[in-house]
Scaffold this motif. Structure first.
Motif, short mmCIF file in Angstrom:
data_model
loop_
_atom_site.label_atom_id
_atom_site.label_comp_id
_atom_site.label_asym_id
_atom_site.label_seq_id
_atom_site.Cartn_x
_atom_site.Cartn_y
_atom_site.Cartn_z
N THR A 177 1.24 -1.59 -10.64
CA THR A 177 1.08 -0.50 -9.67
C THR A 177 -0.15 0.28 -10.12
O THR A 177 -0.18 0.82 -11.23
N VAL A 178 -1.18 0.30 -9.28
CA VAL A 178 -2.43 0.98 -9.66
C VAL A 178 -2.61 2.22 -8.80
O VAL A 178 -2.33 2.20 -7.60
N ASN A 179 -3.06 3.29 -9.44
CA ASN A 179 -3.27 4.54 -8.72
C ASN A 179 -4.74 4.67 -8.33
O ASN A 179 -5.58 4.99 -9.17
N ALA A 180 -5.05 4.42 -7.06
CA ALA A 180 -6.44 4.58 -6.60
C ALA A 180 -6.64 5.97 -5.99
O ALA A 180 -7.60 6.21 -5.27
N TYR A 181 -5.71 6.85 -6.25
CA TYR A 181 -5.75 8.21 -5.67
C TYR A 181 -5.52 9.23 -6.80
O TYR A 181 -4.97 10.30 -6.58
N ALA A 182 -5.97 8.83 -8.00
CA ALA A 182 -5.62 9.59 -9.20
C ALA A 182 -6.22 11.00 -9.21
O ALA A 182 -5.74 11.88 -9.93
N VAL A 206 -1.50 2.88 -4.96
CA VAL A 206 -1.33 4.21 -4.37
C VAL A 206 -2.69 4.63 -3.83
O VAL A 206 -3.68 4.59 -4.56
N THR A 207 -2.73 5.00 -2.57
CA THR A 207 -4.01 5.47 -2.06
C THR A 207 -3.85 6.53 -0.97
O THR A 207 -2.76 6.76 -0.46
N GLY A 208 -4.98 7.18 -0.64
CA GLY A 208 -4.97 8.27 0.34
C GLY A 208 -5.26 7.76 1.74
O GLY A 208 -5.12 6.56 2.02
N PHE A 209 -5.72 8.66 2.61
CA PHE A 209 -5.75 8.34 4.04
C PHE A 209 -7.13 8.40 4.69
O PHE A 209 -7.28 8.09 5.85
N GLY A 210 -8.14 8.86 3.93
CA GLY A 210 -9.51 8.87 4.47
C GLY A 210 -10.08 7.44 4.44
O GLY A 210 -9.53 6.56 3.77
N ASP A 211 -11.19 7.24 5.16
CA ASP A 211 -11.79 5.89 5.23
C ASP A 211 -12.06 5.32 3.84
O ASP A 211 -11.75 4.17 3.55
N LEU A 256 -10.36 1.99 2.07
CA LEU A 256 -11.14 0.82 1.65
C LEU A 256 -10.99 0.59 0.14
O LEU A 256 -10.83 -0.55 -0.31
N LEU A 257 -11.01 1.70 -0.60
CA LEU A 257 -10.85 1.57 -2.05
C LEU A 257 -9.46 1.00 -2.36
O LEU A 257 -9.30 0.10 -3.20
N GLY A 258 -8.45 1.52 -1.68
CA GLY A 258 -7.08 1.04 -1.90
C GLY A 258 -6.95 -0.44 -1.59
O GLY A 258 -6.39 -1.21 -2.38
N ILE A 312 0.89 -1.17 0.00
CA ILE A 312 0.00 0.00 0.00
C ILE A 312 0.92 1.22 0.00
O ILE A 312 1.70 1.42 0.94
N LEU A 313 0.84 2.02 -1.06
CA LEU A 313 1.80 3.12 -1.25
C LEU A 313 1.20 4.46 -0.84
O LEU A 313 0.00 4.70 -1.03
N PRO A 314 2.04 5.36 -0.30
CA PRO A 314 1.52 6.63 0.23
C PRO A 314 1.05 7.60 -0.86
O PRO A 314 1.80 7.93 -1.78
N GLY A 315 -0.19 8.06 -0.69
CA GLY A 315 -0.78 8.99 -1.66
C GLY A 315 -0.03 10.30 -1.73
O GLY A 315 0.24 10.83 -2.82
#
Ligand code: SF4
Ligand code: SF4
Length: 390
Positions: free
Chosen positions: A257-262, A231-236, A240-242, A204-207
């Motif tokens: 490597t998928v960007n879920a914080y695009a 790659v994901t962010g820090f909200g709930d 969960l999406l990440g 899990i990579l830092p957004g």
């Protein structure tokens, strides 16, 4: 042991709204399917300390713990600061006519026999900053003292430190310098995965780091190491999406490597901030707790900023690393950072080491794994046996 009155009780488990609870249960389903196939829990690493805290705080870690094993990685800048750098920083604090400017988290990290906090109690001038620019003000108002800012952080903090150095040069503030222990994340991930046998199924990579360096900077994880990551962010919702994105990759056996914080982190990051960074810093080899020396993983001030480089200005001799004495040979932060063990496996966890009397940086730092587990995890599962680890 009872929770201390001045710290929050552990989180009772994931209890957000119904929609999120349903999402957690869907994630659990995919996790169970994979775990069933593999004959073990899915092992994912939270590279960033902020993710460790966010996942533990929301109760997601615990809610999924029977199917997913979430382990911490090298993503807390305080935790990965090497003992040798700490000793040198404390040494700066002990110098006459020097004011150390630092973020508060560093204060209580035990160095060899002492800490910045203990030195402050003995009379050292330690100025706690909330942003690097505050060091500029300290240098202006204490013109007869040398102000040294302790530059600890990753790509996210580096532009603000670069801005401080550039401004100090512009204003000819020759009593302000920076001790750079700034690090970049990708070489640490190379060092981690290059060891082999991590048993990791995904990362899990830092957004926010990705917002700076871009998702592209992490593509090598799939190409070179065949490991899926997200790659994901820090909200709930981000968390969960990440997680579900990553589990779907693991389930499908896809190394991507998928960007879920695009919506925030772009493919190539923030070129303007990166230009600011490279104007001030150049790549250097640096020491990491748990890893030792990682080539090209540090940011050092360029020669044109030598007047603001504490390492050059103070000409400090490197002190030997005193790892054979003091707490640091008992504390297992080094093993936690490289994903080799959980805070719950440390025999001192909540048994001599807690946030009020921390033995290592992972318990001191607000992004540290031990601190996150102390505050938010169910400690009944602690494997404490009261033994001193070998
Ligand atoms: S500095 Fe950024 S990348 Fe590092 S642990 Fe904190 S939040 Fe994560
Ligand atoms: S619980 Fe304390 S002693 Fe153990 S690894 Fe964490 S910080 Fe170090």
């Amino acid at each position: 042991m009872q929770a201390r009155a001045d710290y929050p009780e552990r989180h009772p488990g994931y209890s957000s709204n119904l929609a999120s609870a349903e999402y957690v249960s869907k994630i659990r389903d995919i996790g169970s399917r994979i775990a069933h196939k593999k004959g073990r829990r899915v092992k994912l690493m939270e590279v960033c300390g902020t993710h460790t805290v966010a996942l533990a705080r929301t109760g997601i870690t615990e809610a999924l713990s029977d199917v997913i094993e979430l382990i911490s990685g090298p993503g807390c800048p305080v935790c990965v600061t090497h003992q040798e750098d700490l000793n040198r920083m404390i040494g700066i604090g002990q110098m006459d006519d020097v004011i150390v400017a630092t973020f508060g988290d560093l204060l209580r990290v035990p160095g060899y026999r002492t800490s910045l906090e203990k030195e402050r109690a003995k009379g050292a001038f330690i100025h706690i900053c909330y942003s690097p620019m505050e060091a500029l003000e300290a240098a202006k108002s204490h013109s007869t003292a040398q102000v040294v800012f302790l530059g600890v952080g990753f790509e996210t903090t580096a532009p603000a430190i670069a801005a401080l150095v550039i401004q100090a040069k512009r204003e000819r503030l020759d009593n302000l310098s920076v001790y750079s222990a700034v690090k970049v994340l990708p070489p640490a991930l190379r060092a981690l995965l290059g060891r082999g046998n991590t048993g990791l199924d995904g990362l899990i990579l830092p957004g926010h780091v990705s917002t700076l360096i871009g998702k592209k900077a992490f593509d090598f994880l799939a190409w070179e190491y065949g490991i899926p990551s997200v790659v994901t962010g820090f909200g709930d919702v981000d968390l969960l999406l990440g997680l579900s994105t990553l589990l779907n990759l693991v389930n499908a056996g896809r190394s991507l490597t998928v960007n879920a914080y695009a919506h925030v982190a772009k493919e190539s990051g923030n070129p303007e901030a990166m230009r600011m960074l490279s104007r001030c810093f150049e790549e250097g080899d640096t020491l990491w707790r748990g890893f030792g020396l990682i080539p090209g993983s540090g940011l050092e001030l360029r020669a044109e900023y030598a007047a603001h480089d504490a390492k050059r200005r103070l000409g400090m001799p490197l002190q030997p690393v005193q790892s054979a004495e003091g707490h640091d040979h008992l504390c297992r932060c080094g093993d936690i950072i490289v994903g080799q063990m959980s805070p719950l496996d440390c025999s001192f966890f909540d048994n001599g080491c807690d946030p009020l009397s921390p033995m290592g940086p992972c318990m001191v730092s607000s992004e540290g794994a031990c601190s996150a587990y102390y505050h938010y995890r169910d400690r009944r599962h602690s494997h404490n046996r009261g033994e001193v680890p070998q």
